[in-house]
Design a protein around this motif. Sequence first.
Motif, PDB file in Angstrom:
ATOM      1  N   ALA B  20      23.974  71.206  25.691  1.00 25.09           N
ATOM      2  CA  ALA B  20      24.307  69.672  25.946  1.00 25.09           C
ATOM      3  C   ALA B  20      25.411  69.237  26.135  1.00 25.09           C
ATOM      4  O   ALA B  20      25.883  68.454  26.676  1.00 25.09           O
ATOM      5  CB  ALA B  20      23.339  69.249  24.604  1.00 25.09           C
ATOM      6  N   GLY B  21      26.520  70.032  25.314  1.00 27.03           N
ATOM      7  CA  GLY B  21      27.745  69.680  25.666  1.00 27.03           C
ATOM      8  C   GLY B  21      28.428  69.986  26.961  1.00 27.03           C
ATOM      9  O   GLY B  21      29.025  69.255  27.478  1.00 27.03           O
ATOM     10  N   VAL B  22      28.058  71.097  27.251  1.00 31.69           N
ATOM     11  CA  VAL B  22      28.194  71.825  28.799  1.00 31.69           C
ATOM     12  C   VAL B  22      27.748  70.494  29.923  1.00 31.69           C
ATOM     13  O   VAL B  22      28.364  69.909  30.692  1.00 31.69           O
ATOM     14  CB  VAL B  22      27.457  72.974  29.250  1.00 31.69           C
ATOM     15  CG1 VAL B  22      27.815  73.117  30.649  1.00 31.69           C
ATOM     16  CG2 VAL B  22      28.421  74.214  28.453  1.00 31.69           C
ATOM     17  N   GLU B  23      26.430  69.976  29.649  1.00 31.03           N
ATOM     18  CA  GLU B  23      26.050  69.043  30.626  1.00 31.03           C
ATOM     19  C   GLU B  23      26.731  67.773  30.442  1.00 31.03           C
ATOM     20  O   GLU B  23      26.960  67.018  31.463  1.00 31.03           O
ATOM     21  CB  GLU B  23      24.397  69.002  30.002  1.00 31.03           C
ATOM     22  CG  GLU B  23      23.585  70.231  30.441  1.00 31.03           C
ATOM     23  CD  GLU B  23      22.374  69.923  30.135  1.00 31.03           C
ATOM     24  OE1 GLU B  23      21.483  70.828  30.859  1.00 31.03           O
ATOM     25  OE2 GLU B  23      21.708  69.120  29.423  1.00 31.03           O
ATOM     26  N   ALA B  27      28.608  66.079  33.626  1.00 31.88           N
ATOM     27  CA  ALA B  27      28.503  64.817  33.954  1.00 31.88           C
ATOM     28  C   ALA B  27      29.747  63.951  34.070  1.00 31.88           C
ATOM     29  O   ALA B  27      30.176  63.157  35.117  1.00 31.88           O
ATOM     30  CB  ALA B  27      27.634  63.987  32.782  1.00 31.88           C
ATOM     31  N   ARG B  28      30.583  64.241  32.881  1.00 28.52           N
ATOM     32  CA  ARG B  28      32.134  63.657  32.905  1.00 28.52           C
ATOM     33  C   ARG B  28      32.990  64.077  34.020  1.00 28.52           C
ATOM     34  O   ARG B  28      33.663  63.303  34.953  1.00 28.52           O
ATOM     35  CB  ARG B  28      32.724  63.861  31.536  1.00 28.52           C
ATOM     36  CG  ARG B  28      33.907  63.027  31.417  1.00 28.52           C
ATOM     37  CD  ARG B  28      34.003  62.560  29.895  1.00 28.52           C
ATOM     38  NE  ARG B  28      32.667  61.876  29.377  1.00 28.52           N
ATOM     39  CZ  ARG B  28      32.347  62.088  28.324  1.00 28.52           C
ATOM     40  NH1 ARG B  28      33.123  62.854  27.383  1.00 28.52           N
ATOM     41  NH2 ARG B  28      31.215  61.374  28.058  1.00 28.52           N
ATOM     42  N   LEU B  29      32.813  65.297  34.305  1.00 24.03           N
ATOM     43  CA  LEU B  29      33.849  66.038  35.394  1.00 24.03           C
ATOM     44  C   LEU B  29      33.447  65.399  36.768  1.00 24.03           C
ATOM     45  O   LEU B  29      34.250  65.556  37.663  1.00 24.03           O
ATOM     46  CB  LEU B  29      33.921  67.394  35.185  1.00 24.03           C
ATOM     47  CG  LEU B  29      34.469  68.192  34.068  1.00 24.03           C
ATOM     48  CD1 LEU B  29      34.606  69.579  34.172  1.00 24.03           C
ATOM     49  CD2 LEU B  29      35.994  67.327  33.989  1.00 24.03           C
TER      50      LEU B  29
ATOM     51  N   THR C 339      23.586  61.493  40.726  1.00 19.17           N
ATOM     52  CA  THR C 339      24.703  61.302  40.114  1.00 19.17           C
ATOM     53  C   THR C 339      24.150  61.016  38.609  1.00 19.17           C
ATOM     54  O   THR C 339      23.266  60.561  38.320  1.00 19.17           O
ATOM     55  CB  THR C 339      25.444  59.886  40.296  1.00 19.17           C
ATOM     56  OG1 THR C 339      25.627  59.884  41.804  1.00 19.17           O
ATOM     57  CG2 THR C 339      26.736  59.840  39.655  1.00 19.17           C
ATOM     58  N   PRO C 340      24.801  61.913  37.623  1.00 16.20           N
ATOM     59  CA  PRO C 340      24.295  62.011  36.547  1.00 16.20           C
ATOM     60  C   PRO C 340      24.443  60.581  35.873  1.00 16.20           C
ATOM     61  O   PRO C 340      25.468  59.918  35.623  1.00 16.20           O
ATOM     62  CB  PRO C 340      25.384  62.822  35.540  1.00 16.20           C
ATOM     63  CG  PRO C 340      25.619  64.014  36.725  1.00 16.20           C
ATOM     64  CD  PRO C 340      25.882  63.256  37.790  1.00 16.20           C
ATOM     65  N   ALA C 341      23.151  59.871  35.416  1.00 13.37           N
ATOM     66  CA  ALA C 341      23.595  58.719  34.717  1.00 13.37           C
ATOM     67  C   ALA C 341      22.288  58.835  33.491  1.00 13.37           C
ATOM     68  O   ALA C 341      21.426  59.151  33.689  1.00 13.37           O
ATOM     69  CB  ALA C 341      22.899  57.711  35.665  1.00 13.37           C
TER      70      ALA C 341
END
Lengths: 225, 109, 379
Positions: B20-23, B27-29, C339-341
């Motif tokens: 989950a942290g990797v995901e 998302a952030r990167l 896009t991850p949302a």
Amino acid sequence: MISLHGVSKTYNEGRPNQVTALHGIDLAIAPGVTVFMGPSGSGKTTLLSLVGCMARPTTGRITLDGEVISSLPERFLTDLRRRRFGFVFQRFNLIRGLSVLENVMLPAAPLGEERAVVEARALARLESLGLAGKARMPVEVLSGGETQRAAIARAMVNDAPVLIADEPTANLDTALTHRFLDIVAALRAEGKTVILTSHDPRIIAAAPVTAVVEMQDGTVLEVRS
Amino acid sequence: MSLRPATPVLSALAALLALAGVEGTHARLTAPREAARLADEAQLVRALGLTDLALFTEARYTRHPALADLATAFQDNPLSFEHFPSGSLIAPPEHFGPTALGFAPEDLR
Amino acid sequence: MSALNRQRALLDFTVAALARRRIKNLALVAVFATVVFLLASAMFFASSLRREAEATLAGAPDLIVQNLSLGRQAMIDAADLPKIAAIRGVATAEGRLWGYYYDRISGANYTVMVPSAADLVPPPGEVIVGEAVPRVRDFKWQGTPLFLSRHEGDLVRFDIARTLGSDVALISADLVLMNEVDFRSFFNVPAGKFTDLAVTVRNPRELSTVVEKASAALPDARFVTREDIARTYQKLFDWREGVMVALAFVAMLAFAIFAAEKATGLSAEEAREIGILKAIGWDTRDVIAMKLWEGGLVSGGAFLLGTVIAYAHVFWAGAPLFASVLKGWAVIYPDFRLTPAIDALQLGTLLLLTTLPYAAATVVPVWRTAAADPDAVMR
Ligand SMILES: Nc1ncnc2c1ncn2[C@@H]1O[C@H](COP(=O)(O)OP(=O)(O)OP(=O)(O)O)[C@@H](O)[C@H]1O
Ligand SMILES: [Mg+2]
């Protein structure tokens, strides 16, 4: 020191199947080894469950070291059961599917001790009962005598000052009965209280026993010490 | 000391949490790259005057729900369900226009 | 420290007890996680698409003017253009040429457009196409011309000037861009006719006044504002709609079955075990904490597993499970990345919806048993 004053126990009170298992018992149980004997249905198990705070007397009161315990609220009773008593049930009541070791460690779970400490203690108890080799086995594959010894080990794992054992040797042969009596003698030497029920003349005549209480029809017939 | 029963379960949960942290990190990167992509899209939308997503191409009301005809009984209206599932995924537009005749007595004179 | 040891010991017991019916409990977690996975995937997918639509369609024209005839949209007269352009507050007004083309070769529908921006207008005889067009036509080599056929025996050749990338596939996959001359001759659109008019206003707050004046000038026209467009997409995949409702309903049903299975009460065996635990010194609180761990492990684990896989499914794998559903009858389905949302509120709601009822269903039936006198286990 445990004292019973006018203790009686009636099951299903006010209903057609009402049974009075104990009638006005007055009794003092001193540190040492007390054995209850008597015919089947005479009220031995009922008396042990009252002394062990598993149930409350219908009338009368029970004191432990001078403190009345028969009217304490439930959470204090749990605490007493946990810290003062170790139980061996007539039907063992091990939890199926768990290993012998896990069963023996169960009473220690709520105490918050280090697992390693509890495990070492549990293994030592099993060792003293000749059951160390079966520690990892699930309890349902044990023989009757092994199951009984596992139940005894569980009752002793918390080093409680009072050991209550209902027919602890019913499934044990002579050699194992003597081994159990050695343990009882050691507990007595530590100043602990051991309360047993038994039909076994070997137990009643055994050296460490300090008092024999004979019961019949829910009353105390005779106390020998 | 033996393996505690909960250890494998806790390790599995920890592994899931790590994933989950990797995901979350993913998302952030990817956020800046994705923002740039969205900007590109917006640019194209502006240049072409687009009004709709090219997600459902099977009928004109699903291709351009925003511009679909309002009063046509079949095919062109989002309320017609013959194109499952898109027809049921897209909500009918809210701008159906005035549904009641609005006139005052003096209009009739 | 001792509180931690206690919790850990309770947890160990819970796991050991659950491990007795390993297959059943793993299956329970798997089914539970599948439900969470479906819901979370739908959630991620929908909120990501909504965000995409919001971000990109913010650039849509302020106002689209359509000519209506017999209740259907019809071509609009170029003569109407100056009437709109003359309205105060209108910055630009231009006629747009666009329409649909059914490609009999691939069975796909293309959206054919004449771009207004000069840099997107292809030279005569050439087209700019969206990502999906070469794909559905199965073009094998660079420079394959696009032949379009209007009827039996007709074949018009267009060379592909450029292909719009898959970065913008979600808005452009089915586009075929032509210049105006090609468009009019290919579709036989007479000069002086447009598909509709695109209008931009100087001040968005004046839009309603502009619409009011425009409808006075063109009483038969229909006006679609950018707000109308945005509203259409805000409701895209709304939870209450279609398949999502069915999905959510199935999920709820599954929860209900689990909860009922748990809440119908404890088996005699379970009740006896709780009695034993109490008799050997466990508190009511210990029993309940142990059961909370059980409910938490099963439902929390299932939630974590479901959402983690859902994220990977939607944002790493491109939601292949939904693609086949969403594609429906269409031939063209854009090849897009999302896009991850993540909508924290929705995710939190899902967490509560999965864990709370399950934990409650595990703990509540235990309560009464755990509060009873343990003397029944004496015999
Ligand atoms: N929960 C109960 N409800 C009704 N009657 C009970 C209950 N528990 C015990 N009794 C009755 O109380 C009497 C005493 O039972 P108890 O179990 O104390 O006998 P016991 O001396 O331990 O006998 P045994 O040597 O066979 O174990 C019996 O007649 C039994 O049927
Ligand atoms: Mg008995």
